[in-house]
Design an enzyme around this catalytic site. Structure first.
Site, PDB file in Angstrom:
ATOM      1  N   ASP A  78       0.855  -1.183   0.000  1.00 40.71           N
ATOM      2  CA  ASP A  78       0.000   0.000   0.000  1.00 40.71           C
ATOM      3  C   ASP A  78       0.891   1.233   0.000  1.00 40.71           C
ATOM      4  O   ASP A  78       1.626   1.470   0.964  1.00 40.71           O
ATOM      5  CB  ASP A  78      -0.905  -0.011   1.229  1.00 40.71           C
ATOM      6  CG  ASP A  78      -1.912   1.124   1.249  1.00 40.71           C
ATOM      7  OD1 ASP A  78      -1.769   2.082   0.454  1.00 40.71           O
ATOM      8  OD2 ASP A  78      -2.844   1.060   2.073  1.00 40.71           O
TER       9      ASP A  78
ATOM     10  N   SER B 207      -1.337  14.620 -13.775  1.00 37.35           N
ATOM     11  CA  SER B 207      -2.579  14.621 -14.547  1.00 37.35           C
ATOM     12  C   SER B 207      -2.774  16.001 -15.161  1.00 37.35           C
ATOM     13  O   SER B 207      -2.170  16.983 -14.703  1.00 37.35           O
ATOM     14  CB  SER B 207      -3.762  14.305 -13.619  1.00 37.35           C
ATOM     15  OG  SER B 207      -5.013  14.544 -14.231  1.00 37.35           O
TER      16      SER B 207
ATOM     17  N   TYR C 101      -9.339  15.585  -6.195  1.00 33.74           N
ATOM     18  CA  TYR C 101      -8.373  14.915  -7.071  1.00 33.74           C
ATOM     19  C   TYR C 101      -7.415  15.936  -7.681  1.00 33.74           C
ATOM     20  O   TYR C 101      -6.193  15.729  -7.686  1.00 33.74           O
ATOM     21  CB  TYR C 101      -9.124  14.168  -8.168  1.00 33.74           C
ATOM     22  CG  TYR C 101      -8.250  13.496  -9.201  1.00 33.74           C
ATOM     23  CD1 TYR C 101      -7.621  12.282  -8.927  1.00 33.74           C
ATOM     24  CD2 TYR C 101      -8.060  14.057 -10.459  1.00 33.74           C
ATOM     25  CE1 TYR C 101      -6.823  11.653  -9.872  1.00 33.74           C
ATOM     26  CE2 TYR C 101      -7.265  13.441 -11.412  1.00 33.74           C
ATOM     27  CZ  TYR C 101      -6.649  12.248 -11.110  1.00 33.74           C
ATOM     28  OH  TYR C 101      -5.855  11.625 -12.049  1.00 33.74           O
TER      29      TYR C 101
ATOM     30  N   LYS D 288      -3.205  16.348  -7.355  1.00 28.66           N
ATOM     31  CA  LYS D 288      -2.296  16.321  -8.490  1.00 28.66           C
ATOM     32  C   LYS D 288      -1.481  17.613  -8.605  1.00 28.66           C
ATOM     33  O   LYS D 288      -0.329  17.587  -9.065  1.00 28.66           O
ATOM     34  CB  LYS D 288      -3.069  16.045  -9.780  1.00 28.66           C
ATOM     35  CG  LYS D 288      -3.686  14.656  -9.832  1.00 28.66           C
ATOM     36  CD  LYS D 288      -2.635  13.550  -9.681  1.00 28.66           C
ATOM     37  CE  LYS D 288      -3.237  12.172  -9.841  1.00 28.66           C
ATOM     38  NZ  LYS D 288      -2.214  11.100  -9.749  1.00 28.66           N
TER      39      LYS D 288
END
Length: 257
Positions: A60, A140, A153, A157
């Site tokens: 993980d 991204s 999100y 990023k």
């Protein structure tokens, strides 16, 4: 022979990257969560079929001890760690006012802390080896522009871009370059989930949200994992030796910066 490690490699972009690096001649360790063991083993077997060594490791990236083990196991079993691709990540599609603190923390645990741990553990190993190395992270287009309904999100990023720039400056003296790749819409399981969640929010059918977003792609199609893997191949190879601290768009022409 150089050795690479790709996190989140059981499927999608991570699998495509791992296979491309194997074709480039790297031995490749692949890792993912324990519940993806079968897919991970299949990826590792496909890598081995290309004539290089491969190992499959579970862990993980949000847990420090786990990332330390992934790095040390790679170096011990493949002889070194020369390329680290911190690919593992999660998406979240939700209005900011509906996001709970726990949900926020989950995204940043993987996309933020996971990248930090992967970068720093890889750097420590490369510094011990004394031969430099390549560290590459998953960013991204959402690290260049914040998107509504992808706010948490996007914030994670943006953090990857900052961390990549800082790490590049701190580790240059050790011969380590640090860069990131920034995909747009990629035909993977993650984007199927994003499309599903956007569709539920906007009350449109399956595939409609992705098609609507894809209309903004200059090259006229969504990306494949192989498209992204081609850029990572460059970042992992000698042709990018004079490049560091960059988060490179590979989005078919969605954003222009």
């Amino acid at each position: 022979m150089t050795a690479a490690h790709v996190t989140g490699a059981a499927q999608g972009i991570g699998r495509a990257i791992a296979l491309r690096l194997a074709r480039d001649g790297h031995d490749v360790a692949v890792s993912d969560l324990p519940d993806k063991q079968d897919l991970l083993e299949a990826t590792s077997q496909d890598i081995s079929a290309l004539g290089v060594r491969s190992i499959a490791l579970t862990g993980d990236v949000a847990e420090a001890a786990s990332v330390s083990d992934l790095v040390s196991d790679t170096a011990d079993r493949l002889g070194s760690l020369d390329v680290m691709v911190a690919n593992a990540g999660v998406a979240q599609t939700k209005a900011l006012l509906d996001v709970t603190p726990d949900e926020y923390d989950r995204v940043h645990a993987v996309n933020g802390r996971g990248i930090f741990l992967s970068y720093t553990e890889a750097a420590r190993q490369m510094i011990r080896q004394g031969n430099g190395g390549k560290i590459i992270g998953a960013c991204s287009i959402a690290g260049h522009k914040g998107f509504g309904l992808l706010g948490v999100y996007s914030s994670s990023k943006f953090g990857v871009r900052a961390l990549t720039q800082a790490a590049a400056q701190e580790w240059a003296e050790h011969g380590i370059t640090v860069n990131a790749y920034c995909p747009g819409i990629v035909d993977t399981h993650m984007w199927v989930e994003v499309d599903r969640d956007l569709g539920a929010i906007n009350n449109v059918g399956r595939g409609e949200s992705m098609r609507a977003m894809a209309q903004g792609i200059t090259l006229g199609r969504v990306s494949t994992g192989a498209d992204v893997a081609g850029l990572v191949s460059y970042l992992a190879g000698p042709d990018s030796d004079y490049m560091t601290g960059q988060s490179v768009l590979i989005d078919g022409g969605m954003l222009f910066t």
